[in-house]
Motif scaffolding. Structure first.
Motif, PDB file in Angstrom:
ATOM      1  N   GLY A 226      -2.490   3.874   0.704  1.00 11.42           N
ATOM      2  CA  GLY A 226      -1.497   2.818   0.545  1.00 11.42           C
ATOM      3  C   GLY A 226      -0.131   3.028   1.132  1.00 11.42           C
ATOM      4  N   HIS A 227       0.216   4.242   1.569  1.00 14.35           N
ATOM      5  CA  HIS A 227       1.593   4.469   2.030  1.00 14.35           C
ATOM      6  C   HIS A 227       1.671   4.982   3.457  1.00 14.35           C
ATOM      7  CE1 HIS A 227       0.139   8.352   0.833  1.00 14.35           C
ATOM      8  NE2 HIS A 227       0.233   8.065  -0.460  1.00 14.35           N
ATOM      9  N   GLY A 228       0.540   5.116   4.133  1.00 17.81           N
ATOM     10  CA  GLY A 228       0.554   5.511   5.530  1.00 17.81           C
ATOM     11  C   GLY A 228       0.915   6.955   5.786  1.00 17.81           C
ATOM     12  N   ALA A 229       0.867   7.808   4.777  1.00 24.50           N
ATOM     13  CA  ALA A 229       1.283   9.198   4.946  1.00 24.50           C
ATOM     14  C   ALA A 229       0.117  10.163   5.085  1.00 24.50           C
ATOM     15  CB  ALA A 229       2.154   9.629   3.758  1.00 24.50           C
ATOM     16  N   ALA A 230      -1.129   9.716   4.889  1.00 23.01           N
ATOM     17  CA  ALA A 230      -2.259  10.637   4.877  1.00 23.01           C
ATOM     18  C   ALA A 230      -3.494   9.970   5.489  1.00 23.01           C
ATOM     19  CB  ALA A 230      -2.574  11.081   3.451  1.00 23.01           C
ATOM     20  N   LEU A 309      -2.635  -3.333  -8.320  1.00 24.25           N
ATOM     21  CA  LEU A 309      -1.279  -3.891  -8.340  1.00 24.25           C
ATOM     22  C   LEU A 309      -0.793  -4.176  -6.924  1.00 24.25           C
ATOM     23  CD1 LEU A 309       0.345  -1.508 -10.983  1.00 24.25           C
ATOM     24  CD2 LEU A 309      -0.562  -3.808 -11.351  1.00 24.25           C
ATOM     25  N   ARG A 310      -1.015  -3.216  -6.035  1.00 25.07           N
ATOM     26  CA  ARG A 310      -0.562  -3.401  -4.653  1.00 25.07           C
ATOM     27  C   ARG A 310      -1.333  -4.518  -3.961  1.00 25.07           C
ATOM     28  NH1 ARG A 310      -2.179   0.389  -1.882  1.00 25.07           N
ATOM     29  NH2 ARG A 310      -3.081   1.894  -3.346  1.00 25.07           N
ATOM     30  N   MET A 311      -2.648  -4.555  -4.169  1.00 29.65           N
ATOM     31  CA  MET A 311      -3.443  -5.593  -3.507  1.00 29.65           C
ATOM     32  C   MET A 311      -3.044  -6.987  -3.967  1.00 29.65           C
ATOM     33  SD  MET A 311      -5.145  -3.987  -1.307  1.00 29.65           S
ATOM     34  CE  MET A 311      -6.084  -5.375  -0.692  1.00 29.65           C
ATOM     35  N   GLU A 312      -2.669  -7.118  -5.226  1.00 25.78           N
ATOM     36  CA  GLU A 312      -2.200  -8.416  -5.711  1.00 25.78           C
ATOM     37  C   GLU A 312      -0.974  -8.870  -4.932  1.00 25.78           C
ATOM     38  OE1 GLU A 312      -0.977 -10.645  -9.908  1.00 25.78           O
ATOM     39  OE2 GLU A 312      -1.368  -8.486  -9.880  1.00 25.78           O
ATOM     40  N   ARG A 313      -0.036  -7.967  -4.722  1.00 25.16           N
ATOM     41  CA  ARG A 313       1.179  -8.303  -3.967  1.00 25.16           C
ATOM     42  C   ARG A 313       0.863  -8.548  -2.490  1.00 25.16           C
ATOM     43  NH1 ARG A 313       6.670  -7.363  -4.790  1.00 25.16           N
ATOM     44  NH2 ARG A 313       7.844  -8.020  -2.948  1.00 25.16           N
ATOM     45  N   HIS A 314       0.024  -7.666  -1.902  1.00 24.60           N
ATOM     46  CA  HIS A 314      -0.367  -7.857  -0.495  1.00 24.60           C
ATOM     47  C   HIS A 314      -0.942  -9.249  -0.277  1.00 24.60           C
ATOM     48  CE1 HIS A 314       0.211  -3.882   1.251  1.00 24.60           C
ATOM     49  NE2 HIS A 314      -0.527  -3.290   0.335  1.00 24.60           N
ATOM     50  N   VAL A 315      -1.863  -9.655  -1.153  1.00 23.27           N
ATOM     51  CA  VAL A 315      -2.572 -10.914  -0.944  1.00 23.27           C
ATOM     52  C   VAL A 315      -1.673 -12.112  -1.256  1.00 23.27           C
ATOM     53  CG1 VAL A 315      -4.556 -12.300  -1.612  1.00 23.27           C
ATOM     54  CG2 VAL A 315      -4.801  -9.837  -1.339  1.00 23.27           C
ATOM     55  N   GLY A 388      -2.686  -1.769   6.167  1.00 24.57           N
ATOM     56  CA  GLY A 388      -2.807  -1.339   4.784  1.00 24.57           C
ATOM     57  C   GLY A 388      -1.672  -0.497   4.266  1.00 24.57           C
ATOM     58  N   ASP A 389      -0.540  -0.534   4.923  1.00 25.39           N
ATOM     59  CA  ASP A 389       0.618   0.254   4.534  1.00 25.39           C
ATOM     60  C   ASP A 389       1.485  -0.550   3.563  1.00 25.39           C
ATOM     61  OD1 ASP A 389       2.694   2.148   4.583  1.00 25.39           O
ATOM     62  OD2 ASP A 389       2.432   2.504   6.726  1.00 25.39           O
ATOM     63  N   THR A 390       2.425   0.142   2.915  1.00 27.63           N
ATOM     64  CA  THR A 390       3.445  -0.577   2.154  1.00 27.63           C
ATOM     65  C   THR A 390       4.332  -1.374   3.095  1.00 27.63           C
ATOM     66  OG1 THR A 390       4.879   1.369   2.253  1.00 27.63           O
ATOM     67  CG2 THR A 390       3.513   1.115   0.286  1.00 27.63           C
ATOM     68  N   ARG A 391       4.406  -0.938   4.352  1.00 29.90           N
ATOM     69  CA  ARG A 391       5.226  -1.603   5.364  1.00 29.90           C
ATOM     70  C   ARG A 391       4.392  -2.620   6.119  1.00 29.90           C
ATOM     71  NH1 ARG A 391       5.322   3.431   4.682  1.00 29.90           N
ATOM     72  NH2 ARG A 391       7.230   4.605   4.262  1.00 29.90           N
ATOM     73  N   ILE A 424       0.279  -7.401   6.293  1.00 34.30           N
ATOM     74  CA  ILE A 424       1.401  -7.764   5.428  1.00 34.30           C
ATOM     75  C   ILE A 424       1.595  -6.685   4.367  1.00 34.30           C
ATOM     76  CG2 ILE A 424       2.365  -9.519   3.903  1.00 34.30           C
ATOM     77  CD1 ILE A 424       1.992 -10.368   6.857  1.00 34.30           C
ATOM     78  N   GLY A 425       2.801  -6.146   4.310  1.00 36.37           N
ATOM     79  CA  GLY A 425       3.115  -5.066   3.389  1.00 36.37           C
ATOM     80  C   GLY A 425       3.673  -5.554   2.070  1.00 36.37           C
ATOM     81  N   LEU A 426       4.515  -4.744   1.474  1.00 39.83           N
ATOM     82  CA  LEU A 426       5.030  -5.019   0.136  1.00 39.83           C
ATOM     83  C   LEU A 426       6.490  -5.436   0.122  1.00 39.83           C
ATOM     84  CD1 LEU A 426       3.387  -2.063  -1.852  1.00 39.83           C
ATOM     85  CD2 LEU A 426       2.494  -4.362  -1.432  1.00 39.83           C
TER      86      LEU A 426
END
Length: 455
Positions: A226-230, A309-315, A388-391, A424-426
């Motif tokens: 979810g954060h693009g770091a790994a 939680l993140r997917m709800e905001r993404h969508v 799929g990033d927060t950005r 689309i990110g967060l």
């Protein structure tokens, strides 16, 4: 009076029957007996001590599931593996070093030189390259089905040497969602396992096993972490495919159904509904070595704790932005199945409740010049590959992920000069719309003739 040891509450380790939101936080975790750590630690060790001589013998003989070396398994990664298997509804999963490693490992467990795989045509460009370059070098051939509703096209594509059907739940960049039920029916008719890339969908939006799939793969780099770091990937076993029946029908899967050595049963004999995952781990990942770093495994299971939680905001943001883009005069089309105007909206409602992720295509006017102007006018959207990033991110498929494909293939896939892929990110949705508007203003300026100041 203090409680006796027998009365002391024990930590929960079996999360079956709990809700998705609870399992994404807890499934796979274990209590650390040495220090009492609440969060499972990062196990930075290349190997593991044997209990005694016989334990070593049992592990190498395949009579024990305990790991020998971290190339084969790691306690930190096991948390992520068990959590993902729980969320997808599978019997087990194997974490690997990337999404491409997940696809490769999943299919190498099924096919070998001289075998054949059928895929739906609309899949990620990098996967098409993998199939057409590396798998071809290894002697595994692919054919593509363009119309999954056409029985005749499937019949022409499937051969006696075919070992799997591959597809994606939500292909990128065009969000042209897949009818998994239909594909599963075809696969069952031919005794073939269905392998589904659920990277864009995630188990928060759709769980392919519930629609007839047999194996799920992920690029965990994307929404799961979810954060693009790994960077990471995973293969999940649904535990539902009848390997013995397929073999009786003439489709052999020797890594699963054949005994690896005299005196030792097959993976199917020893592991039952978890046989495929065990074959991936022992006979592919252990041999080829695409192991996941424990640090990246730690980031993965931490990321999954907030998936729903993140997917709800993404969508939510994607639905709003896609509907808004559809109304802008500089936009030729928006490829988002969640929109009522989309030809696949009925399927999106049936299988996704109309919520088809946050990766979709938008075609701007002006062709490649319009695309260039649009991309260069953005400030909040990151110009980069990835999803799929927060950005929020943007890329031009025709000059990147699909640059090596023949023109006729891109034409059939709908990869036009003006098409952009958005992830689309967060960020705040109003900020994203304002940023997109700035890019569209530059597209509009291309069509506006310059005013001459000459007298």
């Amino acid at each position: 009076m203090s409680e006796s040891a027998n009365d002391t509450a024990q930590p929960v380790t079996d999360w079956e029957g709990y809700s998705f939101d609870t399992r994404q936080v807890h499934a796979g975790e274990y209590p650390d007996r040495n220090t009492g750590l609440r969060v499972p630690p990062i196990a930075m060790s290349a190997g593991y001590v044997f209990d005694d001589f016989d334990d070593q013998v049992d592990r190498f003989a395949g009579r024990s599931i305990d790991p020998i070396y971290s190339r084969q398994g790691n306690p930190t990664n096991a948390v992520a593996e068990e959590r993902l298997a729980s969320l997808e509804g599978g019997t087990g999963s194997v974490a690997v070093s990337s999404g491409q490693a997940a696809i490769s490992s999943a299919l190498f467990a099924l096919a070998q030189h001289g075998d054949h795989i059928v895929s739906t045509a609309s899949i990620y460009g990098g996967t098409r390259i993998l199939f057409g370059r590396s798998f071809k070098r290894f002697g595994i051939e692919f054919d593509y089905v363009w119309d999954a509703d056409d029985d005749a096209e499937w019949e022409r594509a499937i051969r006696p040497t075919t070992k799997a059907i591959f597809t994606e739940t939500i292909p990128n960049p065009r969000n042209d969602v897949t009818d998994l039920r239909r594909i599963a029916e075809i696969a069952a008719r031919y005794n073939l396992p269905v392998v589904v890339d659920n990277t864009v969908g995630t188990p928060a939006l759709i769980r392919p096993f519930e629609h007839g799939a047999d194996i799920v793969v992920h690029s965990t780099t994307k929404f799961l972490t979810g954060h693009g770091a790994a960077v990471g990937g995973a293969v999940v076993d649904g535990g539902r495919f009848d390997w013995a029946a397929a073999e009786r029908a003439g489709r052999a899967y020797p890594l699963i159904t054949a005994a690896p050595r005299p005196g030792l049963g097959s993976m199917l004999d020893r592991f039952g509904t978890g046989a495929y995952a065990r074959a991936v781990r022992e006979a592919v990942v252990n041999d080829i070595g695409p192991s996941l770093s424990p640090f990246n495994g730690f980031l993965l299971h931490q990321g999954m704790e907030t998936l729903s939680l993140r997917m709800e905001r993404h969508v939510d943001s994607s639905l709003s932005i896609a509907a808004w883009l559809e109304q802008q005069p500089e936009v030729e089309s928006v490829d988002y199945a969640g929109l009522p105007s989309n030809a696949l909206h009925g399927l999106a409602l049936r299988d996704y409740d109309g919520r088809t992720g946050s990766v979709f295509g938008v075609a701007v006017r002006g062709g490649i010049d319009g695309a260039r102007a649009f991309v260069n006018g953005l400030r909040v959207f990151s110009r980069m590959t990835g999803i799929g990033d927060t950005r929020s991110m943007v890329i031009h498929p025709l000059s990147s992920t699909h640059a090596t494909f023949p023109q006729e293939i891109n034409d059939r896939l709908g990869i036009t000069p003006g098409l952009l892929r958005l992830s689309i990110g967060l960020e705040a949705v109003d900020d994203l719309k304002r940023d997109l508007r700035a890019g569209l203003d530059r597209v509009a300026a291309l069509a506006t003739p310059a005013v001459s100041l000459a007298g």
